[in-house]
Design a protein around this motif. Structure first.
Motif, PDB file in Angstrom:
ATOM      1  N   GLU A  12       0.843  -1.221   0.000  1.00 54.38           N
ATOM      2  CA  GLU A  12       0.000   0.000   0.000  1.00 54.38           C
ATOM      3  C   GLU A  12       0.865   1.253   0.000  1.00 54.38           C
ATOM      4  OE1 GLU A  12      -3.068   0.665   2.872  1.00 54.38           O
ATOM      5  OE2 GLU A  12      -3.785  -1.398   2.787  1.00 54.38           O
ATOM      6  N   GLU A  13       1.860   1.247   0.884  1.00 55.51           N
ATOM      7  CA  GLU A  13       2.665   2.471   1.029  1.00 55.51           C
ATOM      8  C   GLU A  13       3.540   2.719  -0.200  1.00 55.51           C
ATOM      9  OE1 GLU A  13       2.142   4.771   3.360  1.00 55.51           O
ATOM     10  OE2 GLU A  13       0.535   3.424   4.001  1.00 55.51           O
ATOM     11  N   ARG A  23       1.272   3.985  -2.966  1.00 54.75           N
ATOM     12  CA  ARG A  23       0.871   5.366  -2.669  1.00 54.75           C
ATOM     13  C   ARG A  23       1.981   6.339  -3.094  1.00 54.75           C
ATOM     14  NH1 ARG A  23       1.122   9.046   1.574  1.00 54.75           N
ATOM     15  NH2 ARG A  23      -0.872   9.922   2.266  1.00 54.75           N
ATOM     16  N   GLY A  29      -3.710   1.198  -1.631  1.00 53.92           N
ATOM     17  CA  GLY A  29      -2.733   2.240  -1.275  1.00 53.92           C
ATOM     18  C   GLY A  29      -2.885   3.463  -2.146  1.00 53.92           C
ATOM     19  N   GLN A  50      -5.961   5.266  -1.065  1.00 47.28           N
ATOM     20  CA  GLN A  50      -5.704   6.018   0.170  1.00 47.28           C
ATOM     21  C   GLN A  50      -4.951   7.317  -0.138  1.00 47.28           C
ATOM     22  OE1 GLN A  50      -6.221   4.863   3.821  1.00 47.28           O
ATOM     23  NE2 GLN A  50      -6.114   7.108   3.781  1.00 47.28           N
ATOM     24  N   GLY A  51      -3.965   7.213  -1.027  1.00 44.24           N
ATOM     25  CA  GLY A  51      -3.196   8.414  -1.405  1.00 44.24           C
ATOM     26  C   GLY A  51      -4.102   9.451  -2.041  1.00 44.24           C
ATOM     27  N   TYR A  83      -1.852   9.438 -10.085  1.00 39.48           N
ATOM     28  CA  TYR A  83      -2.684   8.332  -9.593  1.00 39.48           C
ATOM     29  C   TYR A  83      -3.685   7.884 -10.660  1.00 39.48           C
ATOM     30  CZ  TYR A  83      -1.213   8.949  -4.684  1.00 39.48           C
ATOM     31  OH  TYR A  83      -0.511   8.997  -3.516  1.00 39.48           O
TER      32      TYR A  83
END
Ligand SMILES: Cc1cc2nc3c(=O)[nH]c(=O)nc-3n(C[C@H](O)[C@H](O)[C@H](O)COP(=O)(O)OP(=O)(O)OC[C@H]3O[C@@H](n4cnc5c(N)ncnc54)[C@H](O)[C@@H]3O)c2cc1C
Length: 383
Positions: A75-76, A79, A253, A256-257, A353
């Motif tokens: 995820e990170e 992101r 991720g 979320q970003g 994104y």
């Protein structure tokens, strides 16, 4: 049932979030993508945090990380930068994991510690021009000749092949056997004679090139066979559930970003005398984004938990892949709408994104193929 995130998992997320915010700010990531330049320094620094050894055990410099930790890391990374994800995931969570599970002791000792410290990267050579979703049509051929295999054929979409140290190539070793018995995996080291790598122009994550690979009389020693001869499809099936869960985590991720970016903007941007978050149409888009991120994370972690327990998770992994990737796409689309005209501007990061997320619906098994698999599993065991 306990949904509390452990202190270790929370700490992992915080560490990675802070690392990427410091080392991979939006403008730097945009610059590397614009210049189509692989950021090997960032990759090595990320390896220094233990990211690259997450797919295998401590004896080879890895960490035996649990599946939830890997999902958090994915995820990170997603992101922060798709280009980094495109180089890291095939190396650490697919190819190195494949070597750890199926490779010889020599391969493990030689390659895995260097994967863990970030000095070796591996590209995954599965797709071919005539074999995308339908892997039964893989035709790159490897023929045994003395102590070597000689490989002829072509791969496509091999991400990172131009800078990787090895290609983890799926080849046909028995043309008469079915795909389940006729495929094998060979490691093709960088610089091997007869390998031509041609980067393709693409939509996103350009800092890690996606390539065509032409293989003409490529000779590799028999010691480069990973797993048993003719059992390459067991390697695919042995690793694919995890891969699909991680694609779900990539979508989560990225979502979320996009949510974090849109929320910050909506609080600060004032139109008609109030922050736009106070306009209900905008607030509802944020609420939809939050629901998408939350449900993706839950479905992904449930699949990851089943994988960790050694339970059958093919249906859950496929669901995680579809839901996470499509949630990522919806979040990026809503994020674009919330940032209005500024979403189009590279310095804001939302357009990145928006471009990056589409891949997660395609790679790792398209979402149509995933739905086929979910339906097949439903037919077998219901939900
Ligand atoms: C940027 C990028 C990076 C990639 N990186 C790698 C990599 O590192 N290594 C690698 O090996 N591959 C990689 N891939 C390839 C990726 O895994 C394939 O693109 C994917 O598997 C789909 O194959 P295809 O593109 O040939 O599409 P096709 O299989 O030709 O499918 C075309 C369309 O038909 C649909 N379709 C096909 N069959 C069915 C069916 N039975 N039922 C329903 N719908 C169907 C598909 O869902 C899709 O919509 C990458 C791709 C991209 C774009």
């Amino acid at each position: 049932m306990d949904f509390t995130i452990s202190a270790e998992h929370q700490q992992l997320r915080t560490t990675l979030r802070e690392f990427f915010e410091a080392e991979a700010p939006i403008d730097e990531v945009a610059r590397f993508d614009r210049d189509e330049e692989f950021n090997s320094e960032l990759y090595r620094k990320a390896a220094g945090l233990g990211l690259c050894g997450m797919g295998f055990g401590e004896e080879y410099g890895g960490s035996d990380a649990d599946q939830i930790s890997i999902c958090i890391a994915v995820e990170e990374v997603a992101r922060a930068s798709a280009a980094l994800a495109y180089a890291w995931l095939p190396t650490a969570t697919f190819c190195a994991k494949g070597i750890a599970r199926f490779g010889t002791d020599e391969q493990k000792k030689e390659i895995l510690p260097k994967v863990a410290d970030g000095t070796v990267r591996i590209a995954m050579g599965l797709s071919e021009p005539e074999a995308g979703s339908d892997l039964t049509h893989l035709s790159t051929r490897a023929v045994r000749d003395g102590d070597d295999f000689v490989i002829n054929g072509q791969k496509v979409f091999t991400t990172g092949a131009d800078t990787a140290d090895y290609i983890f190539a799926f080849v046909r070793t028995d043309p008469d056997a079915s795909a389940s018995k006729g495929l094998s995996v060979l490691l093709i080291p960088k610089g091997t004679e007869g390998v031509t790598v041609q980067p393709l122009r693409k939509l996103a994550g350009q800092a890690t090139h996606t390539c065509e690979v032409f293989l003409h009389d490529v000779r590799v020693p028999k010691e480069n066979l990973v797993g048993e001869l003719g059992r390459g499809s067991s390697i695919i099936f042995g690793l694919m559930d995890a891969e699909r869960i991680y694609v779900g985590a990539e979508g989560t991720g990225l979502g979320q970003g996009a949510l974090d970016m849109a929320l910050k903007y909506a609080r600060e941007r004032v139109q008609f005398g109030k922050p736009i978050i106070e306009h209900q149409a905008v607030a509802h888009m944020l609420a939809d984004m939050a629901m998408d991120v939350q449900t993706s994370r839950l479905i992904t972690w449930q699949a990851a938990w089943k994988l960790e327990q050694g339970l059958d998770c093919t249906m859950e992994a496929s669901m995680a892949k579809v839901h996470g990737s499509e949630a990522g796409t919806r979040c990026a689309g809503r994020g674009m709408q919330i940032l209005g005209g500024y979403s189009y501007m590279v310095e804001y990061g939302m357009e990145r994104y928006w471009r990056e997320t589409k891949l997660y619906e395609i790679a790792g098994g398209t979402n149509q193929i995933m739905r086929n698999m979910i339906a097949k599993q439903l037919g077998r065991r219901g939900l």
